[in-house]
Design a protein around this motif. Structure first.
Motif, PDB file in Angstrom:
ATOM      1  N   PRO A  28      10.396 -12.526  18.086  1.00 53.82           N
ATOM      2  CA  PRO A  28       9.966 -11.888  19.329  1.00 53.82           C
ATOM      3  C   PRO A  28      10.639 -10.534  19.571  1.00 53.82           C
ATOM      4  O   PRO A  28      10.075  -9.657  20.216  1.00 53.82           O
ATOM      5  N   ASP A  29      11.858 -10.365  19.025  1.00 52.00           N
ATOM      6  CA  ASP A  29      12.588  -9.102  19.249  1.00 52.00           C
ATOM      7  C   ASP A  29      12.179  -8.003  18.276  1.00 52.00           C
ATOM      8  O   ASP A  29      12.649  -6.870  18.389  1.00 52.00           O
ATOM      9  N   ALA A  30      11.348  -8.330  17.302  1.00 52.83           N
ATOM     10  CA  ALA A  30      11.029  -7.347  16.258  1.00 52.83           C
ATOM     11  C   ALA A  30      10.390  -6.105  16.865  1.00 52.83           C
ATOM     12  O   ALA A  30       9.559  -6.194  17.772  1.00 52.83           O
ATOM     13  N   THR A  31      10.810  -4.946  16.331  1.00 52.69           N
ATOM     14  CA  THR A  31      10.279  -3.685  16.870  1.00 52.69           C
ATOM     15  C   THR A  31       9.018  -3.265  16.122  1.00 52.69           C
ATOM     16  O   THR A  31       8.336  -2.328  16.529  1.00 52.69           O
ATOM     17  N   GLY A  32       8.761  -3.910  14.996  1.00 51.24           N
ATOM     18  CA  GLY A  32       7.606  -3.523  14.177  1.00 51.24           C
ATOM     19  C   GLY A  32       7.987  -2.516  13.106  1.00 51.24           C
ATOM     20  O   GLY A  32       7.183  -2.188  12.239  1.00 51.24           O
ATOM     21  N   ALA A  33       9.247  -2.035  13.136  1.00 52.48           N
ATOM     22  CA  ALA A  33       9.670  -1.003  12.174  1.00 52.48           C
ATOM     23  C   ALA A  33       9.564  -1.510  10.734  1.00 52.48           C
ATOM     24  O   ALA A  33       9.062  -0.806   9.848  1.00 52.48           O
ATOM     25  N   LEU A  34      10.025  -2.733  10.507  1.00 50.78           N
ATOM     26  CA  LEU A  34       9.991  -3.261   9.135  1.00 50.78           C
ATOM     27  C   LEU A  34       8.544  -3.402   8.651  1.00 50.78           C
ATOM     28  O   LEU A  34       8.230  -3.099   7.504  1.00 50.78           O
ATOM     29  N   SER A  35       7.674  -3.832   9.540  1.00 56.33           N
ATOM     30  CA  SER A  35       6.257  -3.976   9.165  1.00 56.33           C
ATOM     31  C   SER A  35       5.670  -2.638   8.751  1.00 56.33           C
ATOM     32  O   SER A  35       4.913  -2.548   7.777  1.00 56.33           O
ATOM     33  N   TRP A  36       6.044  -1.586   9.485  1.00 62.60           N
ATOM     34  CA  TRP A  36       5.536  -0.257   9.130  1.00 62.60           C
ATOM     35  C   TRP A  36       6.050   0.189   7.764  1.00 62.60           C
ATOM     36  O   TRP A  36       5.349   0.854   6.996  1.00 62.60           O
ATOM     37  N   ILE A  37       7.295  -0.170   7.475  1.00 58.21           N
ATOM     38  CA  ILE A  37       7.865   0.219   6.176  1.00 58.21           C
ATOM     39  C   ILE A  37       7.147  -0.532   5.052  1.00 58.21           C
ATOM     40  O   ILE A  37       6.786   0.042   4.022  1.00 58.21           O
ATOM     41  N   LEU A  38       6.918  -1.826   5.264  1.00 51.78           N
ATOM     42  CA  LEU A  38       6.224  -2.595   4.223  1.00 51.78           C
ATOM     43  C   LEU A  38       4.804  -2.083   4.052  1.00 51.78           C
ATOM     44  O   LEU A  38       4.263  -2.051   2.937  1.00 51.78           O
ATOM     45  N   SER A  39       4.200  -1.652   5.142  1.00 46.66           N
ATOM     46  CA  SER A  39       2.848  -1.119   4.998  1.00 46.66           C
ATOM     47  C   SER A  39       2.882   0.229   4.271  1.00 46.66           C
ATOM     48  O   SER A  39       1.965   0.568   3.517  1.00 46.66           O
TER      49      SER A  39
END
Ligand code: AHG
Ligand code: MN
Ligand code: MN
Length: 334
Positions: A28-39
């Motif tokens: 729930p605390d994820a900022t989405g930054a890691l997802s953007w990097i993986l994308s």
């Protein structure tokens, strides 16, 4: 008349993109930054795949005429792949620092007080690049660490043990393009569907075989290996082992992940500390192998992921693969 039954779906279609978002929603605390990097890794590796497929047609095979920081001949595609990754990752807010096998110094992209939750991305843009001229499998390897804002400089933020990796993966540009990823809860594999342009999940929670009578090492160097490795090879050859070696770490490790066995790059006369790079090659591969149930050591009693790096380009000996096979090698080294 028979009532048509509801359609049954053998298996849901999951793309890398949807998989990443699904993983993120668990935190729930994820900022989405890691997802953007993986994308960014997803789009970059699709671009690199396209360039490798067209390498002969575009006349980008062969050497670029320069050497990288390690004193190795750069292939034109090493330079192209490196640029693609730098440009793609450069556009992602969540990246603080990138470090590449091909660049002497890390590139600091963002260093501001709001950068609390940014990441460092380290990569080997094109692994096994000398295999390109002969249509052999090549790959991209990457490792993601949390950026330490208290660190004095970029090097200090990067010099974290492999145990600190948040995610690691590789892409193999082989007969198909496969993306193998861990975010610390198992290993998943995606295959690029070239018609659709998306990576599709094909294997979830990969577990590698615990044993398999196969070793992968450059035996041409055998006489300059430390004695223990030579004793291991005598033992393996006396016990019906097969030898498989492509000379491209991504391709060799990919085979071992699925078929089992052990991959080694021991110290040699030419490379007394080993040839492979701890932060761009050994650490990400060690994380993937351990996540799949295997083992990864630099020496007896020295797990790769526990090595404290002192230099971002440092090299290490590597012994990784099926748990039992790594044990066999290590038992001959002591
Ligand atoms: P890179 O192409 O990124 O420099 O890496 C090459 C590595 C690795 O892929 C492989 O395992 C190893 O070099 C092979 O080395 P040898 O040719 O000495 O066996
Ligand atoms: Mn490499
Ligand atoms: Mn490389």
């Amino acid at each position: 008349m028979a009532v048509p039954s509801a359609p049954t779906f053998a298996r849901p279609i999951v793309t890398l993109q949807s998989h990443i978002l699904e993983q993120e929603s668990r935190f729930p605390d994820a900022t989405g930054a890691l997802s953007w990097i993986l994308s960014a890794m997803s789009i970059s590796t699709k671009m690199i795949a396209a360039r490798t497929r067209r390498a002969r047609l575009e006349d980008v095979l062969g050497v670029a005429g320069a050497q990288n920081v390690q004193g190795e001949e750069q292939q034109k595609l090493d330079v192209i792949a490196n640029e693609i990754l730098l440009r793609t990752l450069g556009g992602r807010e969540g990246v603080a620092i990138v470090a590449s096998e091909e660049n002497e110094e890390p590139v600091i992209l963002r260093d501001d007080p709001n950068g609390e939750r940014r990441y460092c991305v380290l990569f080997d843009p094109l692994d096994g690049s000398s295999n390109l001229d002969v249509c052999g499998g090549v790959g991209t390897i990457f490792s993601i660490l949390r950026h330490d804002r208290r660190a004095r400089d970029a090097h200090d933020s990067l010099l974290q043990k492999g145990t600190q990796q948040v995610a690691a993966g590789y892409v193999l540009y082989g007969s198909s393009t496969v993306f193998v990823l861990t975010v610390g809860n198992g290993v998943d594999m995606f295959v690029l569907d070239p018609e659709v342009g998306a990576y599709m999940l094909v294997e979830h929670g990969i577990r590698m075989p615990a044993a398999s009578k196969s070793y992968s090492v450059n035996e041409g160097n055998r006489h300059s290996f430390p004695e223990g490795y030579q004793r291991y090879l005598d033992w393996a050859q006396g016990n019906g082992y097969s030898s498989r070696y492509i000379g491209s770490m991504v391709a060799d490790v990919h085979r071992i992940l699925f078929k089992g066995g052990v991959f080694m790059y021991p110290p040699t006369a030419k490379a007394p500390k080993g040839k492979l790079r701890l932060m761009y090659e050994a650490n990400p591969m060690a994380m993937l192998i351990e996540q799949a149930g295997g083992k990864a050591f630099a020496a007896p009693g020295q797990r790769i992921l526990d090595v404290q790096p002192e230099d971002i380009h440092q090299r290490t000996a590597v012994i990784l693969g099926s748990a039992d096979e790594v044990d066999h090698v290590v038992s001959h080294l002591t």
